[in-house]
Design an enzyme around this catalytic site. Structure first.
Site, PDB file in Angstrom:
ATOM      1  N   GLY A 108       1.094  -1.097  -0.012  1.00  0.00           N
ATOM      2  CA  GLY A 108      -0.087   0.242  -0.079  1.00  0.00           C
ATOM      3  C   GLY A 108       0.845   0.970  -0.012  1.00  0.00           C
ATOM      4  O   GLY A 108       2.247   1.328   0.075  1.00  0.00           O
ATOM      5  N   ALA A 109       0.476   2.667   0.637  1.00  0.00           N
ATOM      6  CA  ALA A 109       1.432   3.939   0.253  1.00  0.00           C
ATOM      7  C   ALA A 109       1.709   4.129  -1.192  1.00  0.00           C
ATOM      8  O   ALA A 109       2.351   4.619  -1.196  1.00  0.00           O
ATOM      9  CB  ALA A 109       1.962   3.602   1.659  1.00  0.00           C
ATOM     10  N   HIS A 118       4.172   2.492  -7.614  1.00  0.00           N
ATOM     11  CA  HIS A 118       4.008   1.584  -7.987  1.00  0.00           C
ATOM     12  C   HIS A 118       3.194   1.534  -8.994  1.00  0.00           C
ATOM     13  O   HIS A 118       2.588   0.878  -9.971  1.00  0.00           O
ATOM     14  CB  HIS A 118       2.938   1.212  -6.926  1.00  0.00           C
ATOM     15  CG  HIS A 118       3.849   0.821  -5.432  1.00  0.00           C
ATOM     16  ND1 HIS A 118       3.681   1.906  -4.744  1.00  0.00           N
ATOM     17  CD2 HIS A 118       4.310   0.007  -5.176  1.00  0.00           C
ATOM     18  CE1 HIS A 118       4.320   1.833  -3.216  1.00  0.00           C
ATOM     19  NE2 HIS A 118       4.226   0.054  -3.647  1.00  0.00           N
ATOM     20  N   LYS A 120      13.644  -0.903  -7.896  1.00  0.00           N
ATOM     21  CA  LYS A 120      14.399  -0.287  -6.883  1.00  0.00           C
ATOM     22  C   LYS A 120      14.702  -1.312  -5.469  1.00  0.00           C
ATOM     23  O   LYS A 120      15.443  -0.666  -4.439  1.00  0.00           O
ATOM     24  CB  LYS A 120      13.262   0.424  -6.429  1.00  0.00           C
ATOM     25  CG  LYS A 120      13.456   1.187  -4.512  1.00  0.00           C
ATOM     26  CD  LYS A 120      14.178   1.851  -3.889  1.00  0.00           C
ATOM     27  CE  LYS A 120      13.431   2.353  -2.859  1.00  0.00           C
ATOM     28  NZ  LYS A 120      13.186   1.753  -2.444  1.00  0.00           N
ATOM     29  N   VAL A 148      11.522   4.330 -10.724  1.00  0.00           N
ATOM     30  CA  VAL A 148      11.125   5.254 -10.623  1.00  0.00           C
ATOM     31  C   VAL A 148      11.394   6.496  -9.534  1.00  0.00           C
ATOM     32  O   VAL A 148      11.685   6.571  -8.806  1.00  0.00           O
ATOM     33  CB  VAL A 148       9.241   5.485 -10.735  1.00  0.00           C
ATOM     34  CG1 VAL A 148       8.716   6.802 -10.973  1.00  0.00           C
ATOM     35  CG2 VAL A 148       8.448   4.866 -11.430  1.00  0.00           C
ATOM     36  N   ARG A 152       8.613   4.704   2.472  1.00  0.00           N
ATOM     37  CA  ARG A 152       8.786   5.546   3.596  1.00  0.00           C
ATOM     38  C   ARG A 152       9.145   7.047   3.376  1.00  0.00           C
ATOM     39  O   ARG A 152      10.140   8.241   3.963  1.00  0.00           O
ATOM     40  CB  ARG A 152      10.204   4.747   3.981  1.00  0.00           C
ATOM     41  CG  ARG A 152       9.365   3.396   4.534  1.00  0.00           C
ATOM     42  CD  ARG A 152      10.507   2.787   5.676  1.00  0.00           C
ATOM     43  NE  ARG A 152       9.909   1.729   5.510  1.00  0.00           N
ATOM     44  CZ  ARG A 152      10.240   0.553   5.619  1.00  0.00           C
ATOM     45  NH1 ARG A 152      10.640   0.074   4.105  1.00  0.00           N
ATOM     46  NH2 ARG A 152       9.409  -0.715   6.179  1.00  0.00           N
TER      47      ARG A 152
END
Ligand code: PAF
Length: 282
Positions: A29-30, A35, A148, A175, A186
C-alpha cells in the site's frame, strides 16, 4: 472497473472469473508513482491485473515501523483504478495468516543474510513467505517487482527458479523524482532537511556510474561513490555501499555490475541501486 476483495474466498471467486493471462503486482500500500508504473507494466503485458495491498508483519523487525507504516487504502484504490487494475486484494492479517504466524517459512539462503538481510535479520524470510503465499492465492502468469528493491527482486526470481514456481518475474526500472530521489513509501517520513540528505544515495550512485564511464575499475567506482557520502551526506548515515555482479553473486565484479546503497536518514532507512558498467579486465 476495479473490484476490491478482502477475504480469500472472495479472491478465489474473483480469480476464477479471470480466464486469460493474469499479472500480479504485490504492494504494502501507500502507493506512489513507482507502484503505478508497476501496475501499468502489468497492464501492458497481461490481460487481467491483480494488485495486492498487505502490510506484512512477518517482514518487520521488533524495532521497525510496522505500526507507523502508512495505511492508505482509499487513495491506493484510486491509484489502482487510474492505472487500470482489475482486482485489488487487501486482506487483513487474519485473512492472510489464519493460523497465526506461519511456522514454515521460505528460507532465502545465503543471499537473504547479506546486505538488507544483515541489517534486518529475518526480513527476506518474511518477504519470500508472503510472496509465495500471494503467488499461490492469485496464481498469476506474470508478477512485477520494482528494481528499487533489487535484492528482493533477485531473491524472488531465485525462489521461483529454485522452487519451480510457474510464473514469469518481471523487473521494472526504478521511478525517481526529478532530482534523483528514488520513490519509496518511506519518503513520506522525511522532513525537509532529511529529504535533502536523502539525495546522497542517488548522488553516490551517479558518481559511481560516472567513474565507471570514465574507465574506472571497481575500486575507483567505490571511491567516487563513497566520496559523495563523505563530503555531502550530513544527516545521512551510511549502512552499506557495494558493487556486485548483477545477480548479487559473491566474487569479483567485471563488465555489467550493480551498485547498491543503504543509509539511515534520521529514523528512516532508505535503499537505492543502479546498474554500473565496468570496463572488462582482460
Ligand atoms: O516490496 C514490497 O512492498 C513488499 O516487500 C512485498 C513484495 C509486497 C511483500 O510484502
Amino acid at each position: 472497473m476495479t473490484e476490491l476483495v478482502h477475504s480469500r474466498a472472495d479472491l478465489a471467486r474473483a480469480r476464477s472469473a479471470l480466464t486469460r493471462t493474469v499479472g500480479v503486482v504485490m504492494t504494502m500500500g501507500a502507493l506512489h508513482a513507482g507502484h503505478e508504473t508497476l501496475i501499468r507494466a502489468a497492464r501492458d503485458r497481461a490481460d487481467h491485473v491483480i494488485v495486492t495491498v498487505f502490510v506484512n508483519p512477518l517482514q518487520f523487525g521488533p524495532n521497525e515501523d510496522f505500526d507507523r507504516y502508512p495505511r492508505t487504502l482509499e487513495s491506493d484504490l484510486e491509484v489502482c483504478r487510474q492505472a487500470g487494475a482489475d482486482l485489488v486484494f487487501a486482506p487483513s492479517v487474519t485473512d492472510m495468516y489464519p493460523g497465526g504466524q506461519p511456522a514454515v517459512r521460505v528460507n532465502p539462503g545465503p543471499l537473504g543474510e547479506d546486505l538488507e538481510g544483515l541489517s534486518r535479520p529475518g526480513f527476506f524470510h518474511g518477504v519470500l513467505t508472503v510472496v509465495m503465499k500471494l503467488l499461490q492465492l492469485t496464481r498469476p502468469d506474470l508478477t512485477f517487482f520494482g528494481e528499487k528493491d533489487y535484492q528482493q527482486l533477485t531473491l524472488v526470481r531465485r525462489m521461483c527458479r529454485d522452487l519451480d514456481v510457474p510464473v514469469e518475474v518481471v523487473g521494472v526500472p526504478t521511478v525517481r523524482e526529478p532530482d534523483g530521489l528514488a520513490l519509496s513509501s518511506r519518503n513520506r517520513y522525511l522532513s525537509v532537511p532529511e529529504r535533502a540528505a536523502a539525495l546522497s544515495l542517488s548522488r553516490a550512485l551517479r558518481a559511481g556510474a560516472a567513474a565507471a564511464e570514465a574507465g574506472g575499475d571497481a575500486g575507483a567506482v567505490l571511491t567516487a561513490a563513497h566520496a559523495v557520502f563523505g563530503a555531502e551526506a550530513a544527516g545521512a548515515r551510511l549502512d552499506y555501499l557495494v558493487l556486485t555482479d548483477p545477480d548479487l553473486a559473491p566474487g569479483p565484479v567485471d563488465g555489467p555490475a550493480r551498485m547498491l546503497v543503504a543509509a539511515w536518514v534520521g529514523d528512516t532507512r532508505l535503499i537505492d541501486n543502479a546498474p554500473v558498467r565496468l570496463a572488462p579486465t582482460s
